[in-house]
Write an enzyme that holds these catalytic residues in place. Structure first.
Site, PDB file in Angstrom:
ATOM      1  N   ARG A  21      -8.314  -0.487   5.316  1.00  0.00           N
ATOM      2  CA  ARG A  21      -7.633   0.477   4.722  1.00  0.00           C
ATOM      3  C   ARG A  21      -6.199   0.201   3.836  1.00  0.00           C
ATOM      4  NH1 ARG A  21      -6.546   5.900   7.851  1.00  0.00           N
ATOM      5  NH2 ARG A  21      -5.281   6.087   5.756  1.00  0.00           N
TER       6      ARG A  21
ATOM      7  N   ARG B 180       1.396  14.415  13.449  1.00  0.00           N
ATOM      8  CA  ARG B 180       1.808  14.166  12.057  1.00  0.00           C
ATOM      9  C   ARG B 180       1.847  15.374  11.282  1.00  0.00           C
ATOM     10  NH1 ARG B 180      -0.401   8.782  10.083  1.00  0.00           N
ATOM     11  NH2 ARG B 180       1.178   8.878   8.489  1.00  0.00           N
TER      12      ARG B 180
ATOM     13  N   ASP C 168       5.396   0.497  12.103  1.00  0.00           N
ATOM     14  CA  ASP C 168       4.180  -0.205  11.533  1.00  0.00           C
ATOM     15  C   ASP C 168       3.897  -1.616  11.929  1.00  0.00           C
ATOM     16  OD1 ASP C 168       3.267   2.062  10.328  1.00  0.00           O
ATOM     17  OD2 ASP C 168       3.957   1.556   8.323  1.00  0.00           O
TER      18      ASP C 168
ATOM     19  N   LYS D   8       0.762  -1.168  -0.056  1.00  0.00           N
ATOM     20  CA  LYS D   8      -0.042   0.145  -0.085  1.00  0.00           C
ATOM     21  C   LYS D   8       0.992   1.237   0.080  1.00  0.00           C
ATOM     22  CE  LYS D   8      -1.349   1.459   4.223  1.00  0.00           C
ATOM     23  NZ  LYS D   8      -1.301   2.656   4.490  1.00  0.00           N
ATOM     24  N   ASN D   9       2.028   1.266   0.949  1.00  0.00           N
ATOM     25  CA  ASN D   9       2.631   2.400   1.074  1.00  0.00           C
ATOM     26  C   ASN D   9       3.623   2.620  -0.104  1.00  0.00           C
ATOM     27  OD1 ASN D   9       1.360   3.132   3.218  1.00  0.00           O
ATOM     28  ND2 ASN D   9       2.939   2.425   4.758  1.00  0.00           N
TER      29      ASN D   9
ATOM     30  N   CYS E  68      -4.034  13.108  14.027  1.00  0.00           N
ATOM     31  CA  CYS E  68      -4.538  11.657  13.736  1.00  0.00           C
ATOM     32  C   CYS E  68      -4.374  10.685  14.891  1.00  0.00           C
ATOM     33  CB  CYS E  68      -4.003  10.927  12.399  1.00  0.00           C
ATOM     34  SG  CYS E  68      -2.549  10.007  12.509  1.00  0.00           S
TER      35      CYS E  68
END
Ligand code: EPU
Length: 462
Positions: free
Chosen positions: A428, A153, A336, A50-51, A148
């Site tokens: 997500r 961030r 993560d 995803k990233n 968030c």
């Protein structure tokens, strides 16, 4: 390249326009029900990262020609980015059937170089369009993301970097407006390592006049993957994947075809699930070279992982040992993976001290794990996990993407049936996690709203 030329002849239709909102709202109430206790055995195919996919999609803004991306994960953030690009006037085609992991993006006619608050607030990575928009269109209007769940961030480093490249930045009504006739190369020295900041400015610098040197860059594989795509598009980038990146600006970029790298965080999540459930899992289509810090840590905990060229096999039939962990920028242990590791630590013999160095508020999962029987004390950026404590099923709630993954893993070893609420967080970034886990023997089910929606008054009602 032949395919791109062919594609240029065909006007791209946004065939999925009718799907614009379908599937976006309907699973907001979904929950997972997981019955723990089954060892996981079998193969799991790892999806694209995803990233890496998110910046690659933003890179398509830099050219009028179509960019074809393969191995795009089918996750909600990708849908959000597609919506964002379409709102700017881009044509984004997502494949179907066997081509379902391919997307073709054409940014020939960008009518509105803007990322609205409604999109940015749901996905911070939307700010990745800032650099490419100023570079190609000469202006951009992007909402400030705001706070968030995992920390403040800010995006000050993106802004400072663009100013170094000659953009004029104004901030009004919660939006950043950036303008520059043509960006010019410069020296950007990041005060702090930032992944999307490095990506955003690397994209901007590809079309700047002259050379840009960026120091203290993020070294994540996703940055190197983006540079590989940009170089295929005609950019001139050296050093991506190291802390110094040099970019010689060019006047125009062209279309390209690129395959996104495998998702190292998805792979890591399944490795921890395998280690905890005492199973025998083989991950396929992954890149073990991107998982060095995690593999090293798992070894320290007593887990055996056998890496192949693009596979990883994990077997574990014994008690785990506690080991301290500190999150760091790549090649250190990824933030993560911190939440998932914390679940593992609850099942290890001894005390593990987990230190979160990247985000200031990334321990939301700890309290949910405590509700399942874990012994965790959080003090600022440190969490002390006393293992081994048996976990018992409970109703728990997801707070962010990786926290959700840690709860799924905990449920897989808990006694009883855990109900996990707000799984839209997990959607997500994990592609059909429940199907992948069921495929290796987990008892996991997605359920929607328990009561059907009342759509009309019953016949005969007053
Ligand atoms: N930071 C600033 N100013 C900036 C930018 C960042 O102070 O202008 C700070 C952040 O507040 C944070 C640190 O720098 O404390 C690092 O943040 P970074 O910019 O590297 O994070 P990001 O680029 O916003 C990406 C991933 C995250 C991942 C982090 C760290 C994407 C789309 N997102 O975020 O992924 O946690 O790097 O590795 O690449 C996830 O996938 O669940 C996720 C959150």
């Amino acid at each position: 390249m032949g395919t791109i030329r062919e594609l240029k002849k065909i006007p791209l239709s946004v065939r999925i326009r009718q799907q614009e909102n379908s599937g976006e709202e309907e699973n907001l109430m979904d929950k997972f029900v997981i019955r723990g206790g089954n060892p996981l055995v079998g193969n799991i195919r790892i999806s694209g990262a995803k990233n890496a996919a998110l910046p690659a999609m933003a890179a398509a803004i830099l050219t009028e020609e179509p960019v074809i991306l393969e191995n795009i994960p089918d996750v909600r953030d990708i849908q959000t980015e597609r919506k964002l690009l379409v709102s700017m006037g881009a044509e984004v085609e997502l494949g179907y059937g066997r081509a379902s992991h391919r997307t073709t993006i054409s940014c020939r006619n960008l009518s509105s170089p803007e990322a609205a608050y409604e999109v940015v607030k749901t996905m911070r990575a939307s700010t990745l369009v800032l650099g490419p928009l100023v570079a190609r269109m000469g202006r951009a209007r992007v909402s400030l993301p705001g706070g968030c769940a995992i920390g403040a961030r800010p995006i000050d480093l993106h802004i400072k970097g663009l100013e170094k490249l000659g953009a004029t930045i104004t901030q009004e009504h919660g939006y950043i407006e950036a303008a520059a006739e043509r960006l010019r190369g410069g020296l950007i020295s990041f005060d702090k390592i930032t992944v999307t900041g490095t990506e955003d400015l690397m994209m901007a610098a590809t079309l700047a006049e002259g050379e840009t040197v960026m120091e203290n860059c993020a070294r994540e594989p996703e940055v190197a993957d983006l540079a590989a795509l940009l170089n295929k598009m005609g950019a001139n980038i050296e050093g991506a994947g190291t802390s110094i990146i040099r970019i010689m600006g060019v006047s125009k970029l062209h279309g390209a075809r690129h395959r996104i790298i495998p998702d190292r965080i998805e792979a890591g999540t399944f490795l921890i699930a395998g280690a905890l459930t005492g199973g025998d899992i083989t991950l396929t289509s992954c890149d073990p070279a991107h998982l060095g810090a995690l593999l090293h840590k798992l070894e320290e905990c007593g887990v055996t992982v056998q890496p192949g060229t693009d596979t990883l096999r994990i077997t574990n039939g014994h008690r785990l040992h506690a080991a301290d962990l500190t999150t760091e920028e790549y090649p250190g242990f990824p933030t993560d993976m911190q939440a998932q590791y914390m679940t593992l630590a609850t099942q290890a013999e001894g005390t593990s001290v987990v230190t979160e160095n990247i985000f200031e508020n990334r321990f939301m999962h700890a309290q949910e794990l405590v509700r399942m029987g874990a012994n965790i004390k959080v003090d600022g950026r440190r969490a002390v996990v006393h293992g081994f404590t048996p976990l018992s099923a409970a109703a728990v709630q997801c707070s962010d993407l990786r926290a959700s993954a840690s709860l799924v893993i905990a449920a897989l070893v808990a006694d009883g049936e855990t109900i996990i609420d707000r799984v839209y967080h997990i959607d997500r970034g994990y592609e059909r996690i429940e199907e992948k886990l069921r495929g290796v023997g987990a008892q996991i089910k997605r359920i929607g709203e328990i009561l059907p929606k009342r759509t009309a008054a019953p016949v005969g009602a007053a």
